[in-house]
Design a protein around this motif. Structure first.
Motif, PDB file in Angstrom:
ATOM      1  N   PHE A 208      46.282  88.753  10.404  1.00  0.00           N
ATOM      2  CA  PHE A 208      46.358  88.456  11.832  1.00  0.00           C
ATOM      3  C   PHE A 208      46.333  89.740  12.647  1.00  0.00           C
ATOM      4  N   ARG A 209      45.348  89.841  13.526  1.00  0.00           N
ATOM      5  CA  ARG A 209      45.222  91.000  14.411  1.00  0.00           C
ATOM      6  C   ARG A 209      44.316  90.624  15.585  1.00  0.00           C
ATOM      7  N   LEU A 210      44.303  91.479  16.599  1.00  0.00           N
ATOM      8  CA  LEU A 210      43.557  91.185  17.820  1.00  0.00           C
ATOM      9  C   LEU A 210      42.091  90.883  17.547  1.00  0.00           C
ATOM     10  N   ASP A 211      41.437  91.697  16.732  1.00  0.00           N
ATOM     11  CA  ASP A 211      39.999  91.506  16.562  1.00  0.00           C
ATOM     12  C   ASP A 211      39.660  90.464  15.501  1.00  0.00           C
ATOM     13  N   ASN A 212      40.646  89.709  15.056  1.00  0.00           N
ATOM     14  CA  ASN A 212      40.376  88.482  14.294  1.00  0.00           C
ATOM     15  C   ASN A 212      40.632  87.253  15.159  1.00  0.00           C
ATOM     16  N   THR A 213      40.559  87.451  16.472  1.00  0.00           N
ATOM     17  CA  THR A 213      40.663  86.340  17.411  1.00  0.00           C
ATOM     18  C   THR A 213      39.515  86.405  18.401  1.00  0.00           C
ATOM     19  N   VAL A 214      39.219  85.261  18.988  1.00  0.00           N
ATOM     20  CA  VAL A 214      38.266  85.188  20.097  1.00  0.00           C
ATOM     21  C   VAL A 214      39.076  84.952  21.366  1.00  0.00           C
ATOM     22  N   ILE A 215      38.875  85.803  22.363  1.00  0.00           N
ATOM     23  CA  ILE A 215      39.620  85.720  23.611  1.00  0.00           C
ATOM     24  C   ILE A 215      38.686  85.223  24.707  1.00  0.00           C
ATOM     25  N   ASP A 216      39.089  84.159  25.377  1.00  0.00           N
ATOM     26  CA  ASP A 216      38.308  83.617  26.485  1.00  0.00           C
ATOM     27  C   ASP A 216      38.669  84.386  27.743  1.00  0.00           C
ATOM     28  N   THR A 217      37.973  85.494  27.967  1.00  0.00           N
ATOM     29  CA  THR A 217      38.286  86.373  29.097  1.00  0.00           C
ATOM     30  C   THR A 217      37.922  85.753  30.443  1.00  0.00           C
ATOM     31  N   GLY A 218      37.162  84.670  30.420  1.00  0.00           N
ATOM     32  CA  GLY A 218      36.795  83.995  31.663  1.00  0.00           C
ATOM     33  C   GLY A 218      37.749  82.884  32.052  1.00  0.00           C
ATOM     34  N   ARG A 219      38.702  82.575  31.152  1.00  0.00           N
ATOM     35  CA  ARG A 219      39.640  81.478  31.414  1.00  0.00           C
ATOM     36  C   ARG A 219      41.066  81.921  31.100  1.00  0.00           C
ATOM     37  N   GLY A 220      41.509  82.922  31.839  1.00  0.00           N
ATOM     38  CA  GLY A 220      42.894  83.340  31.722  1.00  0.00           C
ATOM     39  C   GLY A 220      43.236  84.103  30.466  1.00  0.00           C
ATOM     40  N   ASP A 221      42.242  84.650  29.765  1.00  0.00           N
ATOM     41  CA  ASP A 221      42.471  85.426  28.548  1.00  0.00           C
ATOM     42  C   ASP A 221      43.231  84.626  27.491  1.00  0.00           C
ATOM     43  N   ARG A 222      42.961  83.351  27.409  1.00  0.00           N
ATOM     44  CA  ARG A 222      43.600  82.532  26.378  1.00  0.00           C
ATOM     45  C   ARG A 222      43.010  82.878  25.013  1.00  0.00           C
ATOM     46  N   VAL A 223      43.793  82.649  23.965  1.00  0.00           N
ATOM     47  CA  VAL A 223      43.292  82.816  22.607  1.00  0.00           C
ATOM     48  C   VAL A 223      42.474  81.576  22.274  1.00  0.00           C
ATOM     49  N   ALA A 224      41.157  81.736  22.228  1.00  0.00           N
ATOM     50  CA  ALA A 224      40.261  80.589  22.033  1.00  0.00           C
ATOM     51  C   ALA A 224      40.117  80.215  20.568  1.00  0.00           C
ATOM     52  N   ALA A 225      40.274  81.171  19.668  1.00  0.00           N
ATOM     53  CA  ALA A 225      40.153  80.877  18.238  1.00  0.00           C
ATOM     54  C   ALA A 225      40.758  82.007  17.423  1.00  0.00           C
ATOM     55  N   VAL A 226      41.384  81.639  16.321  1.00  0.00           N
ATOM     56  CA  VAL A 226      41.822  82.599  15.307  1.00  0.00           C
ATOM     57  C   VAL A 226      40.841  82.498  14.149  1.00  0.00           C
ATOM     58  N   LEU A 227      40.300  83.639  13.732  1.00  0.00           N
ATOM     59  CA  LEU A 227      39.247  83.677  12.722  1.00  0.00           C
ATOM     60  C   LEU A 227      39.729  84.381  11.451  1.00  0.00           C
ATOM     61  N   ASP A 228      38.828  84.432  10.457  1.00  0.00           N
ATOM     62  CA  ASP A 228      39.014  85.238   9.238  1.00  0.00           C
ATOM     63  C   ASP A 228      40.269  84.850   8.467  1.00  0.00           C
ATOM     64  N   TRP A 229      40.249  83.650   7.900  1.00  0.00           N
ATOM     65  CA  TRP A 229      41.388  83.100   7.172  1.00  0.00           C
ATOM     66  C   TRP A 229      41.273  83.306   5.669  1.00  0.00           C
ATOM     67  N   GLU A 230      40.493  84.261   5.222  1.00  0.00           N
ATOM     68  CA  GLU A 230      40.196  84.399   3.792  1.00  0.00           C
ATOM     69  C   GLU A 230      41.425  84.699   2.942  1.00  0.00           C
ATOM     70  N   MET A 231      42.479  85.262   3.549  1.00  0.00           N
ATOM     71  CA  MET A 231      43.683  85.584   2.778  1.00  0.00           C
ATOM     72  C   MET A 231      44.854  84.668   3.121  1.00  0.00           C
ATOM     73  N   SER A 232      44.572  83.550   3.746  1.00  0.00           N
ATOM     74  CA  SER A 232      45.634  82.622   4.134  1.00  0.00           C
ATOM     75  C   SER A 232      46.235  81.927   2.912  1.00  0.00           C
ATOM     76  N   THR A 233      47.507  81.554   3.039  1.00  0.00           N
ATOM     77  CA  THR A 233      48.216  80.893   1.955  1.00  0.00           C
ATOM     78  C   THR A 233      49.528  80.340   2.504  1.00  0.00           C
ATOM     79  N   LEU A 234      50.359  79.803   1.640  1.00  0.00           N
ATOM     80  CA  LEU A 234      51.742  79.492   1.994  1.00  0.00           C
ATOM     81  C   LEU A 234      52.604  80.643   1.503  1.00  0.00           C
ATOM     82  N   GLY A 235      53.423  81.172   2.386  1.00  0.00           N
ATOM     83  CA  GLY A 235      54.225  82.312   1.986  1.00  0.00           C
ATOM     84  C   GLY A 235      55.232  82.695   3.036  1.00  0.00           C
ATOM     85  N   ASP A 236      55.502  83.990   3.116  1.00  0.00           N
ATOM     86  CA  ASP A 236      56.533  84.517   4.001  1.00  0.00           C
ATOM     87  C   ASP A 236      55.919  84.884   5.343  1.00  0.00           C
TER      88      ASP A 236
END
Length: 344
Positions: A208-236
């Motif tokens: 998780f980091r800034l450049d693994n997200t898409v930011i909708d800069t035209g609509r209040g800078d909302r986080v439009a998507a979180v990307l790059d889940w290749e290392m996702s799992t259940l954990g801490d």
């Protein structure tokens, strides 16, 4: 006829999509590599009317379980409709014969991927500050998702997670060793000797980091998507927070121009302020974050060393890989500094 980028045979892709999803593609395909990625390959693909994103593993030197397209596809499909913004999944192909490796297709989310300090500075201090807290909101929202409630109860093994992470990234390091890295073995040994029990179980993004997200800069800078889940799992969940702390204090992997840490951008909150905000939003105890920060520095050092190894073997696609190797040693040093001083 448009030429295919490395790793993406457009004729084979078109034939497969026509067979699997008749009518999806309306015309000849064109594609481009999305710059900035340092692991899995990401492309924009368009038929002139609709744009999609295709993800596949890197070319060559693929370490086992590190580039599982099915896991990425599954976690994003499961999170669709939760408070965590993710793209809609379009198709998963597990057959490596189509493109030479499994791949998946997802919707293209409009917005900006802010890869460097200059992009942030352009927003201005107030927007930068607000965006930093929105990212922490998003991370806390991810960690609040009930895995069983979205069908991910079997997505990982939380028990023993931290000890296994130490072992896993040591194995990854051993698979990419090509030079001496002073201190990296000592860092591994200290992490292994002090691995904490699980603080709590949650879905962990893993990068998780800034450049693994898409930011909708035209609509209040909302986080439009979180990307790059290749290392996702259940954990801490503190593993995600620790890695985010490391990213805040180091140059972004795809940085251009200035190589200052993102926290130097006017308006960006101090790291401690963001940690406190996350603790309040999530209700989690972050008192032992030092170990997770050190573990994250070790993990990121191993990841970048693997990228450097692929670069030396001529197995990378795109620009910017020649500087990756120089970023490994500072991470090793930071990991050692984050751990409590040894007595004696």
């Amino acid at each position: 006829m448009t030429s295919s980028p490395p790793g993406l045979d457009l004729d084979a892709l078109r034939k497969h999509l026509d067979d699997a999803l008749p009518g999806l593609v309306a015309g000849p395909l064109d594609a481009a590599v999305i710059a900035g990625g340092r692991s899995n390959l990401t492309y924009t693909v368009t038929d002139g009317a609709t744009t999609w994103v295709v993800r596949r593993p890197p070319l060559g030197h693929v370490l086992a379980t590190a580039h599982d397209m099915g896991r990425e596809h599954r976690v994003m499909a499961a999170l669709r409709g939760t408070a965590v913004p993710v793209p809609a999944m379009v198709h998963l192909c597990s057959d490596p014969d189509v493109l030479g490796a499994p791949f998946y297709v997802m919707e293209h989310v409009d917005g900006a991927v802010l890869r460097d300090p200059e992009s942030l500075r352009a927003l201005g201090p107030e927007r930068v500050r607000n965006l930093a807290f929105r990212l922490m909101d998003t991370l806390a929202a991810l960690h609040a998702v009930d895995p069983a409630g979205v069908g991910l109860s079997d997505f990982g093994r939380p028990d023993g997670f931290n000890a296994r992470q130490v072992s896993r990234w040591r194995r990854q390091l051993d698979g990419s060793r090509s030079r001496e890295l002073p201190g990296i073995d000592a860092l591994h040994e200290r992490l292994a000797a002090t691995a904490p029990e699980l603080s709590a179980a949650s879905i962990v993004h893993g990068d998780f980091r800034l450049d693994n997200t898409v930011i909708d800069t035209g609509r209040g800078d909302r986080v439009a998507a979180v990307l790059d889940w290749e290392m996702s799992t259940l954990g801490d969940p503190l593993a995600d927070l620790g890695l985010y702390v490391v990213y805040l204090g180091t140059p972004m992997p795809a940085a251009r121009g200035s190589h200052d840490p993102v926290t130097t951008v006017p308006g960006h909150p101090a790291t401690g302020e963001l940690i406190s905000f996350y603790a309040e939003k999530s209700g989690r105890d972050v008192g032992g974050l030092g170990w997770y920060t050190a573990m994250s520095a070790f993990k990121l050092a191993v990841i970048l060393e693997g990228v450097h190894y692929r670069y030396t073997q001529g197995k990378t696609v795109g620009a910017g890989f020649d500087t990756i190797g120089a970023r490994v040693q500072p991470l090793v040093d930071r990991g050692l500094a984050a751990l409590p001083r040894e007595k004696g």
